[in-house]
Design a protein around this motif. Structure first.
Motif, PDB file in Angstrom:
ATOM      1  N   GLU A  29       0.882  -1.164   0.000  1.00 53.98           N
ATOM      2  CA  GLU A  29       0.000   0.000   0.000  1.00 53.98           C
ATOM      3  C   GLU A  29       0.922   1.217   0.000  1.00 53.98           C
ATOM      4  OE1 GLU A  29      -3.372  -0.370   0.037  1.00 53.98           O
ATOM      5  OE2 GLU A  29      -3.191  -2.550   0.184  1.00 53.98           O
ATOM      6  N   LEU A  30       0.798   2.059  -1.021  1.00 50.64           N
ATOM      7  CA  LEU A  30       1.691   3.214  -1.163  1.00 50.64           C
ATOM      8  C   LEU A  30       0.901   4.502  -1.273  1.00 50.64           C
ATOM      9  CD1 LEU A  30       4.085   1.655  -3.815  1.00 50.64           C
ATOM     10  CD2 LEU A  30       4.480   1.821  -1.354  1.00 50.64           C
ATOM     11  N   ARG A  31       1.499   5.580  -0.785  1.00 50.15           N
ATOM     12  CA  ARG A  31       0.854   6.884  -0.870  1.00 50.15           C
ATOM     13  C   ARG A  31       1.120   7.514  -2.243  1.00 50.15           C
ATOM     14  NH1 ARG A  31       5.735   7.894   0.475  1.00 50.15           N
ATOM     15  NH2 ARG A  31       6.758   9.805   1.010  1.00 50.15           N
ATOM     16  N   GLU A  32       0.507   8.632  -2.487  1.00 47.95           N
ATOM     17  CA  GLU A  32       0.679   9.391  -3.722  1.00 47.95           C
ATOM     18  C   GLU A  32       2.112   9.907  -3.840  1.00 47.95           C
ATOM     19  OE1 GLU A  32      -1.356  13.398  -5.679  1.00 47.95           O
ATOM     20  OE2 GLU A  32      -2.130  12.575  -3.808  1.00 47.95           O
ATOM     21  N   GLY A  52      -5.724   2.228  -7.718  1.00 49.47           N
ATOM     22  CA  GLY A  52      -4.949   3.455  -7.860  1.00 49.47           C
ATOM     23  C   GLY A  52      -4.376   3.620  -9.259  1.00 49.47           C
ATOM     24  N   ILE A  53      -3.480   4.611  -9.394  1.00 47.48           N
ATOM     25  CA  ILE A  53      -2.891   4.937 -10.695  1.00 47.48           C
ATOM     26  C   ILE A  53      -1.390   5.142 -10.546  1.00 47.48           C
ATOM     27  CG2 ILE A  53      -2.857   6.591 -12.615  1.00 47.48           C
ATOM     28  CD1 ILE A  53      -5.785   7.243 -11.891  1.00 47.48           C
ATOM     29  N   ILE A  54      -0.648   4.573 -11.483  1.00 48.66           N
ATOM     30  CA  ILE A  54       0.808   4.719 -11.574  1.00 48.66           C
ATOM     31  C   ILE A  54       1.114   5.311 -12.938  1.00 48.66           C
ATOM     32  CG2 ILE A  54       2.983   3.431 -11.742  1.00 48.66           C
ATOM     33  CD1 ILE A  54       1.816   1.382  -9.804  1.00 48.66           C
ATOM     34  N   ARG A  55       2.140   6.148 -13.010  1.00 48.76           N
ATOM     35  CA  ARG A  55       2.526   6.699 -14.307  1.00 48.76           C
ATOM     36  C   ARG A  55       4.004   6.439 -14.575  1.00 48.76           C
ATOM     37  NH1 ARG A  55       4.126  12.943 -14.548  1.00 48.76           N
ATOM     38  NH2 ARG A  55       5.160  13.138 -12.539  1.00 48.76           N
ATOM     39  N   TYR A  91      11.100   7.256 -15.275  1.00 46.55           N
ATOM     40  CA  TYR A  91      10.602   7.344 -13.905  1.00 46.55           C
ATOM     41  C   TYR A  91       9.279   6.593 -13.852  1.00 46.55           C
ATOM     42  CZ  TYR A  91      13.802  11.318 -13.331  1.00 46.55           C
ATOM     43  OH  TYR A  91      14.898  12.118 -13.276  1.00 46.55           O
ATOM     44  N   ILE A  92       9.040   5.872 -12.762  1.00 44.89           N
ATOM     45  CA  ILE A  92       7.729   5.286 -12.509  1.00 44.89           C
ATOM     46  C   ILE A  92       7.321   5.751 -11.117  1.00 44.89           C
ATOM     47  CG2 ILE A  92       6.389   3.161 -12.205  1.00 44.89           C
ATOM     48  CD1 ILE A  92       8.201   1.805 -14.245  1.00 44.89           C
ATOM     49  N   GLU A  93       6.099   6.311 -11.025  1.00 39.88           N
ATOM     50  CA  GLU A  93       5.665   6.982  -9.802  1.00 39.88           C
ATOM     51  C   GLU A  93       4.172   6.756  -9.569  1.00 39.88           C
ATOM     52  OE1 GLU A  93       6.407  11.467  -8.466  1.00 39.88           O
ATOM     53  OE2 GLU A  93       5.160  11.331 -10.254  1.00 39.88           O
ATOM     54  N   THR A  94       3.781   6.693  -8.303  1.00 38.55           N
ATOM     55  CA  THR A  94       2.352   6.608  -7.980  1.00 38.55           C
ATOM     56  C   THR A  94       1.725   7.985  -8.166  1.00 38.55           C
ATOM     57  OG1 THR A  94       2.713   7.049  -5.626  1.00 38.55           O
ATOM     58  CG2 THR A  94       2.712   4.731  -6.305  1.00 38.55           C
ATOM     59  N   CYS A  95       0.521   8.017  -8.717  1.00 38.05           N
ATOM     60  CA  CYS A  95      -0.217   9.272  -8.897  1.00 38.05           C
ATOM     61  C   CYS A  95      -1.271   9.450  -7.816  1.00 38.05           C
ATOM     62  CB  CYS A  95      -0.921   9.288 -10.251  1.00 38.05           C
ATOM     63  SG  CYS A  95       0.188   9.226 -11.648  1.00 38.05           S
ATOM     64  N   THR A  96      -1.685   8.351  -7.220  1.00 42.49           N
ATOM     65  CA  THR A  96      -2.726   8.344  -6.194  1.00 42.49           C
ATOM     66  C   THR A  96      -2.289   7.372  -5.099  1.00 42.49           C
ATOM     67  OG1 THR A  96      -3.885   6.463  -7.189  1.00 42.49           O
ATOM     68  CG2 THR A  96      -4.543   8.676  -7.941  1.00 42.49           C
TER      69      THR A  96
END
Length: 143
Positions: A29-32, A52-55, A91-96
């Motif tokens: 479980e990860l934060r934005e 959620g969404i990852i970009r 880069y790969i990052e959580t958006c939400t």
């Protein structure tokens, strides 16, 4: 349990495969705005988005280019880094807020050997990503 967003891909995944996946996968479980991968690093885990969404994006010349988004039911990974073992250029990052499963490269390879149907999932995912990139073009944001 987990499901793929694409119903054709989801239909290829048997209950036996899902159970094997869940035995090997680790749930997170990860934060934005959590950075999951950056240039020069190696992606050691395949990510499956439960919620959620990852970009994926690139930076350069005072701009950001969006490569792709992954949402519920999607796989998220750097093709060059995860599949080829090369340093990442993205880069790969959580958006939400994100709930995901992560699977090591070795566990992924073990599952692919045990369940040959999963190879089709990888092929379908790659073609869908390529098609989406061609249809939408790169999204650019000035930084």
């Amino acid at each position: 349990m987990f499901t793929f967003s694409n119903s054709e891909i989801s239909s290829l995944i048997s209950l036996r495969i899902k159970r094997a996946f869940l035995q090997k996968a680790r749930r997170l479980e990860l934060r934005e705005n959590v950075l999951l991968l950056s240039p020069g690093r190696y992606q050691e885990h395949l990510l499956f988005v439960k919620k959620g969404i990852i970009r994926c994006y690139y930076k350069g010349f005072q701009s950001e280019w969006i490569g792709w988004f992954a949402a519920e039911g999607d796989l998220a990974f750097s093709t060059e880094s995860f599949l080829n073992g090369s340093p990442s250029t993205e880069y790969i990052e959580t958006c939400t807020l994100v709930s995901l499963y992560q699977l090591t490269r070795q566990d992924c390879q073990d599952l692919l050997r045990e369940f040959s149907d999963l190879n089709q999932v990888g092929i379908d995912t790659s073609f869908r990503r390529l098609e989406n990139g061609i249809n939408t073009g790169a999204l650019i944001k000035q930084t």
